[in-house]
Design a protein around this motif. Sequence first.
Motif, PDB file in Angstrom:
ATOM      1  N   LEU A  12      -1.160  24.602 -13.814  1.00 12.45           N
ATOM      2  CA  LEU A  12      -0.642  24.741 -12.456  1.00 12.45           C
ATOM      3  C   LEU A  12      -1.578  25.441 -11.479  1.00 12.45           C
ATOM      4  CD1 LEU A  12       3.099  25.556 -13.161  1.00 12.45           C
ATOM      5  CD2 LEU A  12       2.148  23.437 -12.232  1.00 12.45           C
ATOM      6  N   VAL A  13      -2.513  26.229 -11.975  1.00 11.21           N
ATOM      7  CA  VAL A  13      -3.388  26.975 -11.063  1.00 11.21           C
ATOM      8  C   VAL A  13      -4.355  26.028 -10.357  1.00 11.21           C
ATOM      9  CG1 VAL A  13      -3.254  29.158 -12.316  1.00 11.21           C
ATOM     10  CG2 VAL A  13      -5.068  27.556 -12.848  1.00 11.21           C
ATOM     11  N   ASN A  14      -4.739  26.389  -9.133  1.00 13.41           N
ATOM     12  CA  ASN A  14      -5.673  25.572  -8.356  1.00 13.41           C
ATOM     13  C   ASN A  14      -7.124  25.772  -8.765  1.00 13.41           C
ATOM     14  OD1 ASN A  14      -3.760  24.291  -6.725  1.00 13.41           O
ATOM     15  ND2 ASN A  14      -3.661  26.044  -5.358  1.00 13.41           N
ATOM     16  N   ASP A  15      -7.416  26.877  -9.437  1.00 16.94           N
ATOM     17  CA  ASP A  15      -8.780  27.142  -9.878  1.00 16.94           C
ATOM     18  C   ASP A  15      -9.090  26.311 -11.114  1.00 16.94           C
ATOM     19  OD1 ASP A  15      -9.040  29.010  -7.858  1.00 16.94           O
ATOM     20  OD2 ASP A  15      -8.662  30.719  -9.164  1.00 16.94           O
ATOM     21  N   SER A  16     -10.360  25.974 -11.250  1.00 11.14           N
ATOM     22  CA  SER A  16     -10.834  25.270 -12.434  1.00 11.14           C
ATOM     23  C   SER A  16     -10.873  26.255 -13.593  1.00 11.14           C
ATOM     24  CB  SER A  16     -12.245  24.737 -12.163  1.00 11.14           C
ATOM     25  OG  SER A  16     -12.891  24.391 -13.363  1.00 11.14           O
ATOM     26  N   ILE A  17     -10.294  25.868 -14.717  1.00 14.92           N
ATOM     27  CA  ILE A  17     -10.365  26.691 -15.918  1.00 14.92           C
ATOM     28  C   ILE A  17     -10.991  25.846 -17.021  1.00 14.92           C
ATOM     29  CG2 ILE A  17      -9.085  27.979 -17.668  1.00 14.92           C
ATOM     30  CD1 ILE A  17      -6.908  28.468 -15.563  1.00 14.92           C
ATOM     31  N   THR A  18     -12.078  26.345 -17.557  1.00 16.78           N
ATOM     32  CA  THR A  18     -12.711  25.679 -18.689  1.00 16.78           C
ATOM     33  C   THR A  18     -12.935  26.699 -19.788  1.00 16.78           C
ATOM     34  OG1 THR A  18     -14.902  26.024 -17.719  1.00 16.78           O
ATOM     35  CG2 THR A  18     -13.884  23.881 -17.343  1.00 16.78           C
ATOM     36  N   VAL A  19     -12.839  26.225 -21.004  1.00 21.79           N
ATOM     37  CA  VAL A  19     -13.153  27.040 -22.178  1.00 21.79           C
ATOM     38  C   VAL A  19     -14.241  26.290 -22.913  1.00 21.79           C
ATOM     39  CG1 VAL A  19     -12.292  28.025 -24.340  1.00 21.79           C
ATOM     40  CG2 VAL A  19     -10.794  27.943 -22.318  1.00 21.79           C
ATOM     41  N   CYS A  20     -15.330  26.999 -23.210  1.00 23.43           N
ATOM     42  CA  CYS A  20     -16.439  26.342 -23.917  1.00 23.43           C
ATOM     43  C   CYS A  20     -16.941  27.232 -25.038  1.00 23.43           C
ATOM     44  CB  CYS A  20     -17.559  25.994 -22.948  1.00 23.43           C
ATOM     45  SG  CYS A  20     -18.373  27.402 -22.187  1.00 23.43           S
ATOM     46  N   ASP A  21     -17.700  26.612 -25.943  1.00 24.77           N
ATOM     47  CA  ASP A  21     -18.306  27.396 -27.019  1.00 24.77           C
ATOM     48  C   ASP A  21     -19.592  28.034 -26.494  1.00 24.77           C
ATOM     49  OD1 ASP A  21     -20.326  25.433 -27.091  1.00 24.77           O
ATOM     50  OD2 ASP A  21     -19.493  24.441 -28.848  1.00 24.77           O
ATOM     51  N   PHE A  22     -20.261  28.801 -27.331  1.00 21.92           N
ATOM     52  CA  PHE A  22     -21.455  29.518 -26.888  1.00 21.92           C
ATOM     53  C   PHE A  22     -22.626  28.580 -26.583  1.00 21.92           C
ATOM     54  CE2 PHE A  22     -20.485  34.007 -28.760  1.00 21.92           C
ATOM     55  CZ  PHE A  22     -19.370  34.071 -27.951  1.00 21.92           C
ATOM     56  N   GLY A  23     -22.530  27.319 -26.972  1.00 21.81           N
ATOM     57  CA  GLY A  23     -23.562  26.333 -26.649  1.00 21.81           C
ATOM     58  C   GLY A  23     -23.300  25.615 -25.341  1.00 21.81           C
ATOM     59  N   GLY A  24     -22.162  25.929 -24.678  1.00 26.71           N
ATOM     60  CA  GLY A  24     -21.843  25.303 -23.409  1.00 26.71           C
ATOM     61  C   GLY A  24     -21.014  24.037 -23.526  1.00 26.71           C
ATOM     62  N   ASN A  25     -20.575  23.696 -24.751  1.00 30.81           N
ATOM     63  CA  ASN A  25     -19.746  22.503 -24.952  1.00 30.81           C
ATOM     64  C   ASN A  25     -18.315  22.814 -24.519  1.00 30.81           C
ATOM     65  OD1 ASN A  25     -21.822  20.898 -26.293  1.00 30.81           O
ATOM     66  ND2 ASN A  25     -21.628  22.455 -27.896  1.00 30.81           N
ATOM     67  N   ILE A  26     -17.763  21.971 -23.645  1.00 32.50           N
ATOM     68  CA  ILE A  26     -16.417  22.194 -23.122  1.00 32.50           C
ATOM     69  C   ILE A  26     -15.391  21.800 -24.175  1.00 32.50           C
ATOM     70  CG2 ILE A  26     -14.760  21.551 -21.335  1.00 32.50           C
ATOM     71  CD1 ILE A  26     -17.181  21.114 -19.460  1.00 32.50           C
ATOM     72  N   ILE A  27     -14.486  22.746 -24.464  1.00 27.72           N
ATOM     73  CA  ILE A  27     -13.468  22.520 -25.486  1.00 27.72           C
ATOM     74  C   ILE A  27     -12.114  22.261 -24.831  1.00 27.72           C
ATOM     75  CG2 ILE A  27     -12.261  23.580 -27.437  1.00 27.72           C
ATOM     76  CD1 ILE A  27     -14.908  25.197 -27.863  1.00 27.72           C
ATOM     77  N   TYR A  28     -11.753  23.081 -23.843  1.00 29.19           N
ATOM     78  CA  TYR A  28     -10.499  22.933 -23.100  1.00 29.19           C
ATOM     79  C   TYR A  28     -10.805  22.989 -21.612  1.00 29.19           C
ATOM     80  CZ  TYR A  28      -8.536  24.463 -27.580  1.00 29.19           C
ATOM     81  OH  TYR A  28      -8.221  24.590 -28.907  1.00 29.19           O
ATOM     82  N   PHE A  29      -9.960  22.332 -20.828  1.00 24.89           N
ATOM     83  CA  PHE A  29     -10.094  22.381 -19.372  1.00 24.89           C
ATOM     84  C   PHE A  29      -8.760  21.990 -18.764  1.00 24.89           C
ATOM     85  CE2 PHE A  29     -11.415  18.294 -20.946  1.00 24.89           C
ATOM     86  CZ  PHE A  29     -10.691  17.389 -20.167  1.00 24.89           C
ATOM     87  N   ASN A  30      -8.552  22.423 -17.519  1.00 21.37           N
ATOM     88  CA  ASN A  30      -7.309  22.057 -16.835  1.00 21.37           C
ATOM     89  C   ASN A  30      -7.566  20.923 -15.835  1.00 21.37           C
ATOM     90  OD1 ASN A  30      -8.600  23.439 -14.756  1.00 21.37           O
ATOM     91  ND2 ASN A  30      -6.889  24.793 -14.314  1.00 21.37           N
ATOM     92  N   GLU A  31      -6.487  20.432 -15.252  1.00 19.78           N
ATOM     93  CA  GLU A  31      -6.587  19.325 -14.288  1.00 19.78           C
ATOM     94  C   GLU A  31      -7.430  19.718 -13.077  1.00 19.78           C
ATOM     95  OE1 GLU A  31      -6.249  15.556 -12.883  1.00 19.78           O
ATOM     96  OE2 GLU A  31      -5.617  16.254 -14.865  1.00 19.78           O
ATOM     97  N   SER A  32      -7.350  20.978 -12.651  1.00 17.47           N
ATOM     98  CA  SER A  32      -8.142  21.425 -11.502  1.00 17.47           C
ATOM     99  C   SER A  32      -9.642  21.341 -11.775  1.00 17.47           C
ATOM    100  CB  SER A  32      -7.764  22.855 -11.108  1.00 17.47           C
ATOM    101  OG  SER A  32      -6.467  22.869 -10.567  1.00 17.47           O
ATOM    102  N   ALA A  33     -10.047  21.534 -13.018  1.00 16.91           N
ATOM    103  CA  ALA A  33     -11.464  21.397 -13.377  1.00 16.91           C
ATOM    104  C   ALA A  33     -11.931  19.976 -13.091  1.00 16.91           C
ATOM    105  CB  ALA A  33     -11.690  21.754 -14.842  1.00 16.91           C
ATOM    106  N   CYS A  34     -11.057  19.014 -13.353  1.00 19.12           N
ATOM    107  CA  CYS A  34     -11.383  17.606 -13.085  1.00 19.12           C
ATOM    108  C   CYS A  34     -11.413  17.339 -11.587  1.00 19.12           C
ATOM    109  CB  CYS A  34     -10.348  16.686 -13.736  1.00 19.12           C
ATOM    110  SG  CYS A  34     -10.232  16.855 -15.527  1.00 19.12           S
ATOM    111  N   LYS A  35     -10.374  17.802 -10.879  1.00 22.35           N
ATOM    112  CA  LYS A  35     -10.254  17.534  -9.442  1.00 22.35           C
ATOM    113  C   LYS A  35     -11.418  18.136  -8.654  1.00 22.35           C
ATOM    114  CE  LYS A  35      -5.244  17.149  -9.121  1.00 22.35           C
ATOM    115  NZ  LYS A  35      -4.020  17.826  -8.659  1.00 22.35           N
ATOM    116  N   ILE A  36     -11.756  19.376  -8.952  1.00 25.96           N
ATOM    117  CA  ILE A  36     -12.820  20.060  -8.215  1.00 25.96           C
ATOM    118  C   ILE A  36     -14.144  19.308  -8.348  1.00 25.96           C
ATOM    119  CG2 ILE A  36     -14.303  22.123  -8.293  1.00 25.96           C
ATOM    120  CD1 ILE A  36     -11.737  23.782  -8.594  1.00 25.96           C
ATOM    121  N   ARG A  37     -14.374  18.713  -9.518  1.00 26.34           N
ATOM    122  CA  ARG A  37     -15.650  18.035  -9.768  1.00 26.34           C
ATOM    123  C   ARG A  37     -15.573  16.514  -9.640  1.00 26.34           C
ATOM    124  NH1 ARG A  37     -14.968  22.410 -12.975  1.00 26.34           N
ATOM    125  NH2 ARG A  37     -16.588  23.998 -12.836  1.00 26.34           N
ATOM    126  N   GLY A  38     -14.348  15.976  -9.481  1.00 24.92           N
ATOM    127  CA  GLY A  38     -14.189  14.539  -9.260  1.00 24.92           C
ATOM    128  C   GLY A  38     -14.227  13.674 -10.507  1.00 24.92           C
TER     129      GLY A  38
END
Length: 189
Positions: A12-38
């Motif tokens: 529900l939050v408008n901010d992009s939320i991503t969770v990644c491992d220490f190598g930078g691989n994205i594991i989880y993300f919210n819908e706002s992460a998609c919207k902000i980046r298209g």
Amino acid sequence: TETRLFSNLFELVNDSITVCDFGGNIIYFNESACKIRGYTREEMAKMSLFSLKPTDSSETVKKRLKQVIENGSIIFETENIRKDNTRVSLEVHSSIINLDEKKLILAVSRDVTERKKAEATLKETEKRYRLLAENSKDVLWTMNLDGRFTYVSPSVYQLRGYTPEEAVKQSLTESLTSESAQKIIEVFQ
């Protein structure tokens, strides 16, 4: 349940939320992460921090990953290029979290593109007005509500023989005729 609550908040939050491992691989993300980046959810699921089209170099992204791992959290500003090739300015708060007994990086990114544009516009406007004020033959000045000068243009030197630094320290009665000072005092009251 608590898990459902956090899942709903995550989406529900408008901010992009991503969770990644220490190598930078994205594991989880919210819908706002998609919207902000298209990107679509399917596209985001295949991406890493390096493939999000940061305007920063890969070395800078690696450096920031290292900083968050070493410090536990960092805050920085960056820019990404959206899927449609427009730019988005981001303010990023990254922290180490423990999830399922695994250390990961949580990044909360806020789109500050409009704020950055407004700041640039304000800076340009201030620059233009300062140029006008500093080259005007008229003495231009601003004053706060306490009746103290906050700015006096350089032309004050030719008119009154004081530098702007000296003039800004003067009171109304020291810098204006008694009639002019009285009119301004009446306006302030």
